[in-house]
Write a protein that holds these residues in place. Structure first.
Motif, PDB file in Angstrom:
ATOM      1  N   ILE A  28      -7.508  10.825  -0.417  1.00 43.63           N
ATOM      2  CA  ILE A  28      -7.408  10.444  -1.830  1.00 43.63           C
ATOM      3  C   ILE A  28      -6.210   9.544  -2.133  1.00 43.63           C
ATOM      4  O   ILE A  28      -6.336   8.579  -2.884  1.00 43.63           O
ATOM      5  N   LYS A  29      -5.062   9.838  -1.542  1.00 40.50           N
ATOM      6  CA  LYS A  29      -3.864   9.036  -1.858  1.00 40.50           C
ATOM      7  C   LYS A  29      -4.068   7.573  -1.497  1.00 40.50           C
ATOM      8  O   LYS A  29      -3.792   6.675  -2.296  1.00 40.50           O
ATOM      9  N   GLY A  30      -4.537   7.337  -0.291  1.00 41.57           N
ATOM     10  CA  GLY A  30      -4.791   5.964   0.137  1.00 41.57           C
ATOM     11  C   GLY A  30      -5.869   5.301  -0.698  1.00 41.57           C
ATOM     12  O   GLY A  30      -5.769   4.129  -1.044  1.00 41.57           O
ATOM     13  N   PHE A  31      -6.896   6.061  -1.034  1.00 40.33           N
ATOM     14  CA  PHE A  31      -8.000   5.528  -1.831  1.00 40.33           C
ATOM     15  C   PHE A  31      -7.507   5.095  -3.207  1.00 40.33           C
ATOM     16  O   PHE A  31      -7.835   4.009  -3.679  1.00 40.33           O
ATOM     17  N   LEU A  32      -6.706   5.946  -3.857  1.00 43.80           N
ATOM     18  CA  LEU A  32      -6.219   5.614  -5.199  1.00 43.80           C
ATOM     19  C   LEU A  32      -5.236   4.442  -5.178  1.00 43.80           C
ATOM     20  O   LEU A  32      -5.173   3.677  -6.141  1.00 43.80           O
ATOM     21  N   SER A  33      -4.471   4.293  -4.100  1.00 49.73           N
ATOM     22  CA  SER A  33      -3.531   3.172  -4.036  1.00 49.73           C
ATOM     23  C   SER A  33      -4.256   1.856  -3.751  1.00 49.73           C
ATOM     24  O   SER A  33      -3.789   0.796  -4.157  1.00 49.73           O
ATOM     25  N   ASP A  34      -5.410   1.922  -3.070  1.00 52.69           N
ATOM     26  CA  ASP A  34      -6.150   0.711  -2.712  1.00 52.69           C
ATOM     27  C   ASP A  34      -7.240   0.335  -3.701  1.00 52.69           C
ATOM     28  O   ASP A  34      -7.753  -0.781  -3.651  1.00 52.69           O
ATOM     29  N   ASN A  35      -7.656   1.259  -4.591  1.00 52.01           N
ATOM     30  CA  ASN A  35      -8.789   1.015  -5.479  1.00 52.01           C
ATOM     31  C   ASN A  35      -8.429   1.315  -6.927  1.00 52.01           C
ATOM     32  O   ASN A  35      -7.678   2.243  -7.205  1.00 52.01           O
ATOM     33  N   LEU A  36      -9.016   0.538  -7.822  1.00 55.33           N
ATOM     34  CA  LEU A  36      -8.864   0.788  -9.251  1.00 55.33           C
ATOM     35  C   LEU A  36      -9.846   1.881  -9.649  1.00 55.33           C
ATOM     36  O   LEU A  36     -11.030   1.815  -9.333  1.00 55.33           O
ATOM     37  N   LEU A  37      -9.348   2.903 -10.325  1.00 55.62           N
ATOM     38  CA  LEU A  37     -10.192   4.000 -10.798  1.00 55.62           C
ATOM     39  C   LEU A  37      -9.912   4.196 -12.278  1.00 55.62           C
ATOM     40  O   LEU A  37      -8.748   4.293 -12.687  1.00 55.62           O
ATOM     41  N   LEU A  38     -10.973   4.227 -13.078  1.00 60.39           N
ATOM     42  CA  LEU A  38     -10.832   4.401 -14.518  1.00 60.39           C
ATOM     43  C   LEU A  38     -11.393   5.759 -14.918  1.00 60.39           C
ATOM     44  O   LEU A  38     -12.511   6.113 -14.553  1.00 60.39           O
ATOM     45  N   PHE A  39     -10.585   6.504 -15.664  1.00 57.63           N
ATOM     46  CA  PHE A  39     -11.003   7.786 -16.215  1.00 57.63           C
ATOM     47  C   PHE A  39     -11.159   7.595 -17.713  1.00 57.63           C
ATOM     48  O   PHE A  39     -10.187   7.304 -18.411  1.00 57.63           O
ATOM     49  N   ASN A  40     -12.375   7.706 -18.202  1.00 64.53           N
ATOM     50  CA  ASN A  40     -12.686   7.456 -19.622  1.00 64.53           C
ATOM     51  C   ASN A  40     -12.118   6.112 -20.087  1.00 64.53           C
ATOM     52  O   ASN A  40     -11.574   5.984 -21.180  1.00 64.53           O
ATOM     53  N   GLY A  41     -12.225   5.088 -19.212  1.00 64.99           N
ATOM     54  CA  GLY A  41     -11.811   3.736 -19.561  1.00 64.99           C
ATOM     55  C   GLY A  41     -10.354   3.423 -19.298  1.00 64.99           C
ATOM     56  O   GLY A  41      -9.934   2.279 -19.468  1.00 64.99           O
ATOM     57  N   GLU A  42      -9.542   4.404 -18.879  1.00 66.60           N
ATOM     58  CA  GLU A  42      -8.124   4.168 -18.627  1.00 66.60           C
ATOM     59  C   GLU A  42      -7.817   4.378 -17.149  1.00 66.60           C
ATOM     60  O   GLU A  42      -8.377   5.254 -16.500  1.00 66.60           O
ATOM     61  N   LYS A  43      -6.878   3.570 -16.648  1.00 66.64           N
ATOM     62  CA  LYS A  43      -6.493   3.658 -15.240  1.00 66.64           C
ATOM     63  C   LYS A  43      -5.947   5.060 -14.938  1.00 66.64           C
ATOM     64  O   LYS A  43      -5.153   5.605 -15.702  1.00 66.64           O
ATOM     65  N   GLU A  44      -6.398   5.623 -13.816  1.00 67.19           N
ATOM     66  CA  GLU A  44      -5.964   6.973 -13.425  1.00 67.19           C
ATOM     67  C   GLU A  44      -5.555   6.964 -11.958  1.00 67.19           C
ATOM     68  O   GLU A  44      -6.260   6.415 -11.118  1.00 67.19           O
ATOM     69  N   GLU A  45      -4.387   7.569 -11.668  1.00 69.88           N
ATOM     70  CA  GLU A  45      -3.883   7.630 -10.295  1.00 69.88           C
ATOM     71  C   GLU A  45      -3.539   9.045  -9.857  1.00 69.88           C
ATOM     72  O   GLU A  45      -3.032   9.245  -8.764  1.00 69.88           O
ATOM     73  N   ARG A  46      -3.794  10.035 -10.709  1.00 71.71           N
ATOM     74  CA  ARG A  46      -3.462  11.429 -10.355  1.00 71.71           C
ATOM     75  C   ARG A  46      -4.659  12.082  -9.683  1.00 71.71           C
ATOM     76  O   ARG A  46      -5.720  12.222 -10.286  1.00 71.71           O
ATOM     77  N   ARG A  47      -4.472  12.526  -8.451  1.00 72.81           N
ATOM     78  CA  ARG A  47      -5.581  13.131  -7.707  1.00 72.81           C
ATOM     79  C   ARG A  47      -5.975  14.480  -8.274  1.00 72.81           C
ATOM     80  O   ARG A  47      -7.092  14.929  -8.122  1.00 72.81           O
TER      81      ARG A  47
END
Length: 129
Positions: A28-47
């Motif tokens: 997950i850590k590597g995935f979140l650092s390499d990919n943009l993930l949006l939670f309800n339209g906002e950027k999210e980086e907390r696993r």
């Protein structure tokens, strides 16, 4: 993609692993650092972000949207039956393991007893002594 949530929440890490987006929770850590993930339209980086019914998780680079939905009453019933069956099988396996362990310890006890009943041999002699 729709995801049926049977509990109060699921963590972002578990959601991505359960849906097959990640091979393991450790990625997950590597995935979140390499990919943009949006939670309800906002950027999210907390696993450990808690995802609840009605939330959406979007991976724009992969063109993937996960909608978290409530299961139907039939799906809830089936889920509860599946959990009960899993618990029943787990209990049965534990009982079998316990029985096998007891049988094994009884068998080991017999071999120890048999060894005690055999006459004692002389001291072990090593060549050259």
């Amino acid at each position: 993609m729709d995801y049926k949530l049977f509990d109060e929440f699921i963590t972002l890490q578990s959601l991505l692993k359960t849906t097959g987006i990640l091979p393991s929770g450790g990625a997950i850590k590597g995935f979140l650092s390499d990919n943009l993930l949006l939670f309800n339209g906002e950027k999210e980086e907390r696993r450990g972000k808690k995802i609840r019914i009605g939330d959406t998780v979007e991976l724009p680079n992969q063109g993937l949207v996960i909608n978290v939905l409530a299961p139907s009453p039939q799906e809830i019933k089936q889920h509860q039956e599946d959990l009960a069956e899993k618990e029943r099988v787990t209990k049965m396996v534990k009982e079998m393991n316990k029985k096998n362990k007891q049988e094994k310890s009884i068998a080991v006890g017999k071999t120890k007893k048999q060894k005690k009943d055999t006459p004692a041999r002389g001291p072990v002699r090593f060549p050259g002594t």
